[in-house]
Design a protein around this motif. Structure first.
Motif, mmCIF file in Angstrom:
data_model
loop_
_atom_site.group_PDB
_atom_site.id
_atom_site.type_symbol
_atom_site.label_atom_id
_atom_site.label_comp_id
_atom_site.label_asym_id
_atom_site.label_seq_id
_atom_site.Cartn_x
_atom_site.Cartn_y
_atom_site.Cartn_z
ATOM 1 N N ARG A 29 0.926 -1.118 -0.102
ATOM 2 C CA ARG A 29 -0.061 0.245 -0.065
ATOM 3 C C ARG A 29 0.766 1.121 0.091
ATOM 4 N N PHE A 30 0.172 2.251 -0.474
ATOM 5 C CA PHE A 30 1.046 3.583 -0.503
ATOM 6 C C PHE A 30 0.114 4.755 0.086
ATOM 7 N N ASP A 31 0.909 5.763 0.585
ATOM 8 C CA ASP A 31 0.168 7.267 1.055
ATOM 9 C C ASP A 31 0.929 8.345 0.241
ATOM 10 N N ALA A 32 0.321 9.366 -0.229
ATOM 11 C CA ALA A 32 1.061 10.559 -0.595
ATOM 12 C C ALA A 32 0.261 11.584 -0.324
ATOM 13 N N HIS A 33 0.593 12.734 0.448
ATOM 14 C CA HIS A 33 -0.173 13.624 0.459
ATOM 15 C C HIS A 33 0.789 15.156 0.912
ATOM 16 N N LEU A 34 0.322 16.307 0.783
ATOM 17 C CA LEU A 34 1.102 17.205 0.954
ATOM 18 C C LEU A 34 0.966 17.753 2.573
ATOM 19 N N ASP A 35 1.804 18.407 3.134
ATOM 20 C CA ASP A 35 1.700 19.021 4.220
ATOM 21 C C ASP A 35 2.266 20.435 4.212
ATOM 22 N N GLU A 36 2.402 21.266 5.326
ATOM 23 C CA GLU A 36 2.755 22.709 5.067
ATOM 24 C C GLU A 36 4.095 22.794 4.487
ATOM 25 N N ALA A 37 5.046 21.928 4.661
ATOM 26 C CA ALA A 37 6.449 21.854 4.489
ATOM 27 C C ALA A 37 6.812 21.122 2.895
ATOM 28 N N GLY A 38 6.166 19.953 2.646
ATOM 29 C CA GLY A 38 6.318 19.603 1.343
ATOM 30 C C GLY A 38 5.359 18.078 1.131
ATOM 31 N N ILE A 39 5.893 17.285 0.392
ATOM 32 C CA ILE A 39 5.278 16.135 -0.161
ATOM 33 C C ILE A 39 5.698 14.873 0.769
ATOM 34 N N SER A 40 4.644 14.180 1.354
ATOM 35 C CA SER A 40 5.031 13.070 2.084
ATOM 36 C C SER A 40 4.559 11.871 1.425
ATOM 37 N N LEU A 41 5.574 10.711 0.905
ATOM 38 C CA LEU A 41 5.251 9.560 0.432
ATOM 39 C C LEU A 41 5.694 8.412 1.498
ATOM 40 N N ARG A 56 9.471 5.686 4.328
ATOM 41 C CA ARG A 56 9.052 7.009 4.214
ATOM 42 C C ARG A 56 9.834 8.085 3.887
ATOM 43 N N ILE A 57 9.336 9.011 2.669
ATOM 44 C CA ILE A 57 10.225 10.077 2.454
ATOM 45 C C ILE A 57 9.329 11.428 2.195
ATOM 46 N N HIS A 58 10.144 12.385 2.489
ATOM 47 C CA HIS A 58 9.707 13.695 2.683
ATOM 48 C C HIS A 58 10.363 14.504 1.872
ATOM 49 N N PHE A 59 9.696 15.264 0.622
ATOM 50 C CA PHE A 59 10.396 16.091 -0.231
ATOM 51 C C PHE A 59 9.859 17.420 0.178
ATOM 52 N N HIS A 60 10.679 18.616 0.414
ATOM 53 C CA HIS A 60 10.280 19.794 0.476
ATOM 54 C C HIS A 60 9.797 20.299 -0.925
#
Length: 122
Positions: A29-41, A56-60
């Protein structure tokens, strides 16, 4: 909320003395969403304890925008005959584009930004 992975993902994490490789297929399964700082996958493979994996990876935002530009510059490597992947990428890019327009004024885009976005959508 997680969704089933429709295709496959491969992840490699390389250290000087170790290499970790994981694959995530249809049962993951996967999850992808935006937050106040960037993209969370996130990618999650469930099951027996020995089989469980997660990444888990987070891109600004600036980095993710640059990644999109790089994808646009290399889209010619995807054969024109590969319409299935081209269509899926175009639809995903268009959905992101449309969602961003709903939250902002599209007239603020520069001509260069519009051209780059169109390349991503092609």
């Amino acid at each position: 909320m997680t969704k089933p992975i429709p295709d496959k993902a491969e992840v490699a994490l390389e250290y000087p003395d170790k290499l970790y490789i994981g694959t995530f297929g249809h049962s993951a399964r996967f999850d992808a969403h935006l937050d106040e700082a960037g993209i969370s996958l996130s990618l999650d493979r469930t099951g027996e304890p020995k089989e469980r994996k997660s990444v888990r990876i987070h891109f600004h935002y600036a980095l993710f925008a640059e990644i999109l530009h790089e994808l646009a510059r290399t889209v010619s490597k995807l054969p024109p005959s590969d319409t299935g992947h081209r269509d899926a990428l175009r639809e995903g890019a268009k959905a992101l584009y449309d969602a961003l327009l709903e939250k902002s004024d599209a007239s603020q885009m520069s001509p260069e930004e519009e051209v780059l976005l169109l390349h991503v959508m092609e």
